[in-house]
Design a protein around this motif. Structure first.
Motif, mmCIF file in Angstrom:
data_model
loop_
_atom_site.group_PDB
_atom_site.id
_atom_site.type_symbol
_atom_site.label_atom_id
_atom_site.label_comp_id
_atom_site.label_asym_id
_atom_site.label_seq_id
_atom_site.Cartn_x
_atom_site.Cartn_y
_atom_site.Cartn_z
ATOM 1 N N UNK A 179 0.733 -1.449 -0.371
ATOM 2 C CA UNK A 179 0.247 0.359 -0.074
ATOM 3 C C UNK A 179 0.701 1.152 -0.263
ATOM 4 N N UNK A 180 2.153 1.423 1.220
ATOM 5 C CA UNK A 180 3.065 2.514 0.654
ATOM 6 C C UNK A 180 3.504 2.492 -0.309
ATOM 7 N N UNK A 181 4.320 1.375 -0.963
ATOM 8 C CA UNK A 181 4.599 1.845 -2.598
ATOM 9 C C UNK A 181 3.443 2.383 -3.722
ATOM 10 N N UNK A 182 2.173 1.732 -3.555
ATOM 11 C CA UNK A 182 0.960 2.514 -4.201
ATOM 12 C C UNK A 182 1.124 4.415 -3.817
ATOM 13 N N UNK A 183 1.666 4.068 -2.369
ATOM 14 C CA UNK A 183 1.173 6.166 -2.441
ATOM 15 C C UNK A 183 2.609 6.601 -3.059
ATOM 16 N N UNK A 184 4.289 5.620 -3.064
ATOM 17 C CA UNK A 184 5.124 6.071 -3.929
ATOM 18 C C UNK A 184 4.823 6.380 -5.497
ATOM 19 N N UNK A 185 4.114 4.898 -5.691
ATOM 20 C CA UNK A 185 3.373 5.375 -7.036
ATOM 21 C C UNK A 185 2.476 6.592 -7.806
ATOM 22 N N UNK A 186 2.023 6.910 -6.734
ATOM 23 C CA UNK A 186 0.566 7.639 -6.746
ATOM 24 C C UNK A 186 1.517 8.803 -7.288
ATOM 25 N N UNK A 187 2.991 9.555 -5.760
ATOM 26 C CA UNK A 187 3.730 10.703 -5.936
ATOM 27 C C UNK A 187 3.947 10.816 -6.908
ATOM 28 N N UNK A 188 4.932 9.212 -7.869
ATOM 29 C CA UNK A 188 5.579 9.665 -9.375
ATOM 30 C C UNK A 188 4.604 9.892 -10.158
ATOM 31 N N UNK A 189 3.332 9.215 -10.527
ATOM 32 C CA UNK A 189 2.104 10.201 -11.413
ATOM 33 C C UNK A 189 2.145 11.477 -11.026
ATOM 34 N N UNK A 190 1.854 12.127 -10.269
ATOM 35 C CA UNK A 190 2.013 12.787 -9.181
ATOM 36 C C UNK A 190 2.737 14.633 -10.441
ATOM 37 N N UNK A 191 3.559 13.808 -9.594
ATOM 38 C CA UNK A 191 4.945 14.718 -10.100
ATOM 39 C C UNK A 191 5.277 14.474 -11.364
ATOM 40 N N UNK A 192 5.203 13.212 -11.717
ATOM 41 C CA UNK A 192 6.072 13.185 -13.917
ATOM 42 C C UNK A 192 4.982 13.905 -14.627
ATOM 43 N N UNK A 193 3.731 14.410 -13.879
ATOM 44 C CA UNK A 193 1.886 14.741 -14.754
ATOM 45 C C UNK A 193 2.626 16.118 -14.282
ATOM 46 N N UNK A 194 3.215 16.725 -13.538
ATOM 47 C CA UNK A 194 3.006 18.446 -13.197
ATOM 48 C C UNK A 194 2.325 18.919 -12.837
ATOM 49 N N UNK A 195 0.874 17.740 -11.330
ATOM 50 C CA UNK A 195 -0.019 18.413 -11.131
ATOM 51 C C UNK A 195 0.566 18.393 -10.016
ATOM 52 N N UNK A 196 1.892 18.124 -8.973
ATOM 53 C CA UNK A 196 2.273 18.621 -8.098
ATOM 54 C C UNK A 196 3.975 18.601 -8.464
ATOM 55 N N UNK A 197 4.847 19.440 -7.583
ATOM 56 C CA UNK A 197 6.305 19.616 -7.558
ATOM 57 C C UNK A 197 6.403 19.048 -7.020
ATOM 58 N N UNK A 198 6.686 19.040 -5.303
ATOM 59 C CA UNK A 198 7.377 18.549 -4.732
ATOM 60 C C UNK A 198 8.150 17.734 -4.824
ATOM 61 N N UNK A 199 8.787 16.920 -4.931
ATOM 62 C CA UNK A 199 9.635 16.039 -4.655
ATOM 63 C C UNK A 199 9.355 14.352 -4.103
ATOM 64 N N UNK A 200 9.022 13.527 -4.449
ATOM 65 C CA UNK A 200 8.030 12.231 -3.782
ATOM 66 C C UNK A 200 9.005 12.333 -2.506
ATOM 67 N N UNK A 201 9.520 12.322 -2.133
ATOM 68 C CA UNK A 201 9.734 11.660 -0.039
ATOM 69 C C UNK A 201 8.969 13.208 0.587
ATOM 70 N N UNK A 202 9.129 13.953 -0.125
ATOM 71 C CA UNK A 202 8.991 15.653 0.451
ATOM 72 C C UNK A 202 7.154 15.282 0.600
ATOM 73 N N UNK A 203 6.610 14.642 -0.585
ATOM 74 C CA UNK A 203 5.465 14.615 -0.836
ATOM 75 C C UNK A 203 4.589 13.436 0.396
ATOM 76 N N UNK A 204 5.240 12.686 0.466
ATOM 77 C CA UNK A 204 4.779 11.006 1.157
ATOM 78 C C UNK A 204 4.924 11.809 2.479
ATOM 79 N N UNK A 205 5.903 12.635 3.265
ATOM 80 C CA UNK A 205 5.860 12.880 3.836
ATOM 81 C C UNK A 205 4.632 13.903 4.586
ATOM 82 N N UNK A 206 4.683 14.830 3.309
ATOM 83 C CA UNK A 206 2.939 15.882 3.387
ATOM 84 C C UNK A 206 2.188 15.115 3.709
ATOM 85 N N UNK A 207 1.888 13.677 3.355
ATOM 86 C CA UNK A 207 0.949 13.279 2.827
ATOM 87 C C UNK A 207 -0.138 14.037 1.803
ATOM 88 N N UNK A 208 0.447 14.096 1.220
ATOM 89 C CA UNK A 208 -0.536 14.660 -0.303
ATOM 90 C C UNK A 208 -0.720 13.738 -0.780
#
Ligand code: GLY
Ligand code: MN
Ligand code: MN
Length: 442
Positions: A300-329
């Motif tokens: 499940x945590x890997x899934x969140x990392x994957x969603x973070x990567x999708x959000x970043x690569x599609x430029x919806x969220x510009x944060x670093x992946x780890x920061x995005x996960x840490x903040x619960x985005x």
């Protein structure tokens, strides 16, 4: 004519299934100190102040033994070293058609007494022997007073038994997937033709040869912004003026076992289509990782990392992946769990306990997760990551300091498409994962 697929190798697989259940149940009874187990199929209750009965569904512990999800008022008795006995109630009733009658492929494994009224088997409840009764207390009152009703330790053992599926159970879920795939194909074509939610729902049912009463759960058939409502429950009769996106979560039943499949479609938005492709890639990667020994919480945590990567690569969220996960985005966009056990119940039992019955609560950050175990070969579960644009959750994110790192213009452009979820049913194997949904289908 609709030809409904049937489980392959039915006689052999079912015979082995019953043999396995008998062996394990005898062991559980001996450990719990009982001479026999009674499993009730349930009663059909009318709605309050009404003579209308909602569709009946037999209790799951009964269905785990018998492919009779529509038979009310039946009782199954298991005694060590004896043939299981089924009191099969077929009411002598000119108002209704009788439910399932015995068919040799399952009936041959039981001693069957056909009765027209449950009163015929009720005296067995009075027998002075150590009895465990699995039933809804509402259905028994003082009738079951000589039995232990739903004893916790035995119930936990019976639940645990259902977490590792027999080949029969897997074949039923595989067949339910074949049935559901026909429905999903028809639903996708109806969406492409501009159909309404209700028309799509009806196209699904017709192609799957299902009636809403026999589906394992209420289908989600959502167009446009409705795709953002996680359990959207209505089906509008009129098509929207502009039919952009379509999310369908719909299953099928085979011998009491469920398929649980979600697909998301889009008409002509390059941006949303790219997101669906990215989520499909993530879903397939995760489904391929459902192997023995892996922690579903970690997956499940890997899934969140994957969603973070999708959000970043599609430029919806510009944060670093780890920061995005840490903040619960990612929880704004993926607020539900990665999946759950699947069987006679769509959300099958024992997802949040260890094999010894001790509780395995979900992590504080992921309270919706229904499965928190380490995977075992033979588990059957869903893999269903999502990426949603839910107005109330987006509004909360907008109020945080992180807001400046979200491309709100992109979010506002995508919100009319609602959201994406892709869901398959997967068997955990020792060194691989067996995706029952994608067998010759995407
Ligand atoms: N269809 C219910 C679920 O996906 O959990
Ligand atoms: Mn599901
Ligand atoms: Mn589902």
């Amino acid at each position: 004519m609709i030809e409904i697929p049937q489980p392959r190798n039915r006689e052999t697989l079912y015979r082995r299934h019953v043999g396995h259940l008998l062996e394990c149940t005898e062991d559980l009874l001996a450990r719990a100190g009982y001479d026999r187990l009674l499993l009730h199929s349930g009663c059909s209750h009318a709605r309050f102040q009404d003579d209308y009965h909602p569709p009946f569904r037999a209790h799951p512990h009964f269905v785990a033994w018998l492919p009779l999800p529509r038979n009310a008022d039946c009782l199954l008795e298991i005694r060590p070293a004896a043939r299981p006995k089924l009191w099969l109630t077929l009411p002598d009733d000119f108002w209704h058609a009788p439910p399932e009658s015995p068919a040799a492929w399952w009936a041959d494994h039981f001693e069957i007494e056909i009765v027209t009224d449950p009163a015929a088997w009720q005296p067995t409840l009075e027998e002075a022997t150590a009895t465990a009764l699995i039933a809804d207390p509402v259905d028994f009152g003082t009738l079951g007073r000589h039995a232990d009703l739903n004893p916790a330790a035995l119930l936990a053992g019976l639940d645990e038994l259902r977490t590792v599926k027999t080949d029969w159970q897997i074949e039923c879920i595989r067949t339910a997937n074949r049935i559901a795939r026909a429905g999903h194909d028809a639903a996708g074509a109806a969406f492409a033709d501009g159909a309404s939610e209700l028309e799509i729902h009806l196209a699904y049912l017709a192609a799957a040869g299902h009636d809403p009463d026999t589906l394992p759960y209420n289908s989600i058939v959502a167009l446009n912004e409705h795709c953002a409502v996680l359990h959207y429950q209505y089906r509008e009769a009129a098509p929207p003026g502009d039919s952009r996106s379509f999310l369908i979560d719909a299953g099928a039943d085979c011998c009491g076992y469920a398929a649980d499949i979600t697909r998301t479609h889009v008409r002509d938005s390059a941006g949303f289509a790219d997101l669906i492709d990215a989520m499909n890639g993530l879903q397939q990667r995760l489904a391929g990782r459902m192997q023995e020994g892996r922690s579903y919480v970690d997956l499940h945590t890997e899934a969140h990392r994957g969603v973070a990567e999708v959000l970043r690569s599609s430029s919806i969220v510009s944060m670093e992946i780890d920061a995005m996960l840490e903040a619960g985005v990612t929880s704004t966009f993926f607020p539900h769990g990665l999946g759950h056990f699947l069987g006679v119940q769509v959300h099958d039992v024992a997802g949040r306990v260890a094999p010894d019955g001790s509780p395995l609560p979900p992590p504080d950050r992921h309270p919706m997760l229904r499965l928190t175990r380490v995977l075992e070969a033979g588990n059957v579960l869903t893999v269903e990551p999502g990426l949603y644009f839910i107005p109330s959750l987006l509004e909360k994110l907008r109020q945080t300091p992180i807001s400046g790192q979200v491309d709100w213009k992109a979010v506002d452009a995508l919100a009319p498409y609602g959201g994406i979820r892709i869901e398959d049913d997967v068997v955990v194997r020792r060194d691989s994962a067996d995706n029952l949904t994608r067998e010759g289908w995407s």
